[in-house]
Scaffold this active site. Structure first.
Site, PDB file in Angstrom:
ATOM      1  NE  ARG A 210      -2.877   2.538   3.246  1.00 26.08           N
ATOM      2  CZ  ARG A 210      -2.371   3.618   3.866  1.00 26.08           C
ATOM      3  NH1 ARG A 210      -1.081   3.678   4.171  1.00 26.08           N
ATOM      4  NH2 ARG A 210      -3.150   4.628   4.179  1.00 26.08           N
ATOM      5  CG  ASP A 212       1.318   6.476   4.173  1.00 32.03           C
ATOM      6  OD1 ASP A 212       0.127   6.398   4.514  1.00 32.03           O
ATOM      7  OD2 ASP A 212       2.105   7.340   4.608  1.00 32.03           O
ATOM      8  CD  GLU A 254      -3.392   7.167   2.491  1.00 25.60           C
ATOM      9  OE1 GLU A 254      -4.154   7.640   3.338  1.00 25.60           O
ATOM     10  OE2 GLU A 254      -2.206   7.550   2.377  1.00 25.60           O
TER      11      GLU A 254
HETATM   12  C1  NOJ Z   1      -1.892   8.001   5.834  1.00 25.25           C
HETATM   13  C2  NOJ Z   1      -2.041   7.011   6.955  1.00 25.25           C
HETATM   14  O1  NOJ Z   1      -3.178   6.218   6.704  1.00 25.25           O
HETATM   15  C3  NOJ Z   1      -2.146   7.785   8.239  1.00 25.25           C
HETATM   16  O2  NOJ Z   1      -2.428   6.929   9.316  1.00 25.25           O
HETATM   17  C4  NOJ Z   1      -0.867   8.557   8.465  1.00 25.25           C
HETATM   18  O3  NOJ Z   1      -1.009   9.373   9.598  1.00 25.25           O
HETATM   19  C5  NOJ Z   1      -0.536   9.421   7.250  1.00 25.25           C
HETATM   20  N1  NOJ Z   1      -0.659   8.716   6.009  1.00 25.25           N
HETATM   21  C6  NOJ Z   1       0.884   9.914   7.351  1.00 25.25           C
HETATM   22  O4  NOJ Z   1       1.761   8.861   7.070  1.00 25.25           O
END
Ligand code: NOJ
Length: 610
Positions: A210, A212, A254
């Protein structure tokens, strides 16, 4: 480098396995503590693979597990090439991957690609001077005025994307917390370093990542710093490497954005295999409160066609807040008013609650939402504990509200750990409604009518209807706006459906005598066009899904003229309904009711004795 391919017959060997997979998002820290130190670990997760296999999931998504000061749940990585000591060792991780693969379960990792912790040695070096070898590994500037168009993501805690660094006497750029400096992807050394990270985890056996916060990799003057062409070029490069050396591994983006922007992360089928469909999620919650299908149909109508070989990832809840970034101000106010009546429930730009409490513990509503999740286009992603309808703790800080320990039994610490209560990474829930005394795996396994058994049965059904994974969708027009009806249709491999009489042995919901935890026994099917060995024949499949978004019973008349001649066979009970004719098809649905029908071809329907 090839993936570990186990002999288990239920392992889907196709490169397109992800198109009809069910994902399960798991917090290693919160799942099961095997060494009784108060924190969940890799050995604990491995010990619970029996459970996950029984549940019938296809792929685990591990939340970040690398060393980290844990100021953002591990999304603040301080070493990309190791495992956090609280979770175990690299050896234990490999053991987990091998065991999962043997059971036909794939595993993807969270790749925190955009930033590191400010405790990462790369940042320590970068901040130490303006001339050191890593001076340009992060994004530095003399003032904090550059890129004003870039929004601040955590608006409730950060005022700017720039933070002053006393050591280097400059500002550094960060899209999230100020302790998470962004890497500088304009520096080819950073790109190379991240490719090394990617190869490291794929070589260990992960089935993908995934990605991020992937929209934020680059910054450009006069832009919002999201979805930039440079970011897409980087992803294409990454994908090329996967295709060349790691076929069958996947990238899941994401990218929280409008469907048209997010669809760009598929590229022409040469970027990510999967993208989360963020805007659908709050609209599911909106539709059931408004008892109107419009929020769902509207977002589906704005969702572009998928390029070949891609898939959406859809979800109800995850480890973050129920984000309300992709709704209008008015819709946000509405959702806050409906779902966050106590201001303590708000987190960042969203709501820090789990599924069950969001739905006021209404099981029928939970079933309805899962029925939508499992039948709308996309691969469903479940969040650990939501298969039990676990609750949350809004008194915990940040998003810890939804990250409490998995509730395994009514024993000490909910069966999560035998450590002293005070040692636990977070307190388990102990309230009378959602506490581990009332909601736990053991009790639900012993109760055939539990939510856990219900969802397990739905996953069995979904697997027997491959068209729900890769099929097309036809939204049906019907006069009652509280009803959402659609047909999923397309060619599927002719291996898993009922006997040629079309009504063959009932696909009953599984029952449980005592507390058995055994592998799901339904063969996975792979559409022939996806090149699965042995799946030469295909057949057309059509599944009608009807959902009542209202809390009251509803009549519905569906225009099914295009399917005239077919006979709807209800999926759970294999009960045959009246054949479809040219006139509107009448059904009645109970409060928050849902029905799935296999639309059986005329030749099959004829042999029905009724
Ligand atoms: C997205 C993640 O799902 C979240 O939990 C996180 O705080 C931010 N990215 C920063 O990495």
């Amino acid at each position: 480098m090839t993936a570990l391919v186990p002999s288990d017959r239920s392992y889907d060997p196709s490169d397109r396995w992800f198109q009809d997979a069910v994902f399960y998002e798991v917090l290693v820290r919160g799942f099961y503590d095997a060494n009784d130190d108060g924190t969940g670990d890799l050995a604990g997760l491995r010990a619970k693979l029996d459970y996950l296999q029984w549940l019938g999931i296809d792929c685990l998504w591990l939340l970040p597990f690398c060393p980290s000061p844990m100021r953002d749940g591990g999304y603040d990585v301080s070493d990309f090439f190791n495992v956090h000591p609280d979770y175990g060792t690299l050896g234990e991780l490999v053991g987990l991957l091998e065991d999962a693969h043997r059971r036909g379960i794939r595993v993807i990792a969270d790749l925190v690609i955009n930033h590191t912790s400010d405790q990462h040695p790369w940042f320590a070096e970068s901040r130490s001077s303006r001339t050191n070898p890593k001076a340009d590994w992060y994004v530095w500037n003399d003032d904090d005025q550059r890129w004003p168009e870039a929004r601040v993501v955590f608006t409730d805690v950060e005022r700017s994307n720039w933070t002053w660094d006393d050591v280097r006497q400059q500002y550094y750029w960060h899209r999230f917390y100020s302790h998470q400096p962004d890497l500088n992807y304009d520096n080819p050394e950073v790109v190379e370093a991240m490719f090394e990270v990617v190869r490291f985890w794929l070589d260990l056996g992960f089935d993908g990542f995934r990605l991020d916060a992937v929209p934020y990799l680059y910054q450009r003057d006069g832009t919002s710093g999201e979805h930039l062409p440079e970011t897409h070029a980087f992803i294409r490069r990454l994908r090329k490497q996967l295709d060349a050396e790691y076929s069958g591994r996947v990238l899941l983006a994401e990218a929280n954005g409008w469907p048209a922007d997010v669809a760009d992360y598929f590229g022409d089928g040469d970027e990510c295999h999967l993208c989360f469909h963020f805007p659908l999620m709050p609209r599911l919650f909106m539709a059931v409160r408004r008892e109107h299908r419009f929020p769902i149909t509207e977002i589906l109508s704005q969702t572009p066609e998928l390029p070949d070989g891609c898939q959406w990832a859809i979800f109800l809840r995850n480890h973050d807040e129920l984000t309300l970034e992709q709704v209008t101000d008015e819709e946000r106010d509405y959702l806050f008013a409906e779902y966050a009546k106590d201001p303590r429930m708000k987190r960042h730009m969203g709501i820090g609650r789990r599924l069950a409490p969001l739905l006021d513990g209404d099981r029928r509503l939970a079933e309805l939402l899962y029925s939508l999740l499992l039948s709308l286009p996309g691969s469903p992603v479940l969040y650990y504990g939501d298969e039990l309808l676990m609750g949350d703790n809004i008194y915990l800080g940040d998003r810890d509200s939804v990250r409490t320990p998995m509730q395994w039994s009514p024993d000490r610490n909910g069966g999560f750990s035998r450590a002293d209560f005070a040692q636990l990474y977070l307190p388990p829930l102990m309230d009378p409604v959602y506490g581990f005394g009332a909601v736990n795996v053991e009790a639900q396994l012993r109760n055939p009518g539990s939510f856990l058994h219900w969802i397990r049965g739905m996953l069995v059904q979904r697997r027997s209807l491959p068209v729900l994974g890769i099929g097309n969708i036809e939204l049906l027009d019907c006069p009652n706006p509280a009803v959402l009806a659609f047909v999923r249709w397309g060619e599927v491999a002719d291996v898993s459906l009922a006997a040629p009489d079309g009504l063959g042995p009932p696909a009953v919901m599984p029952t449980v005598a005592a507390v058995p935890v055994e592998p799901a026994d339904v063969a996975r099917t792979v559409p022939a066009e996806h090149g699965a060995p042995g799946a030469a024949r295909t057949r057309f499949q059509a599944v009608l899904c009807v959902h009542n978004l209202s809390r009251f019973a509803q009549p519905v008349q569906l225009d099914l003229a295009g399917w005239a001649g077919r006979r709807p066979v209800e999926v759970l009970g294999r009960v045959s309904f009246a054949p479809i004719g040219p006139e509107p098809y009448s059904l009645a649905l109970g409060p928050h009711g849902y029905l799935w029908f296999d639309l059986v071809e005329p030749a099959w329907a004829e042999s029905d004795p009724s």
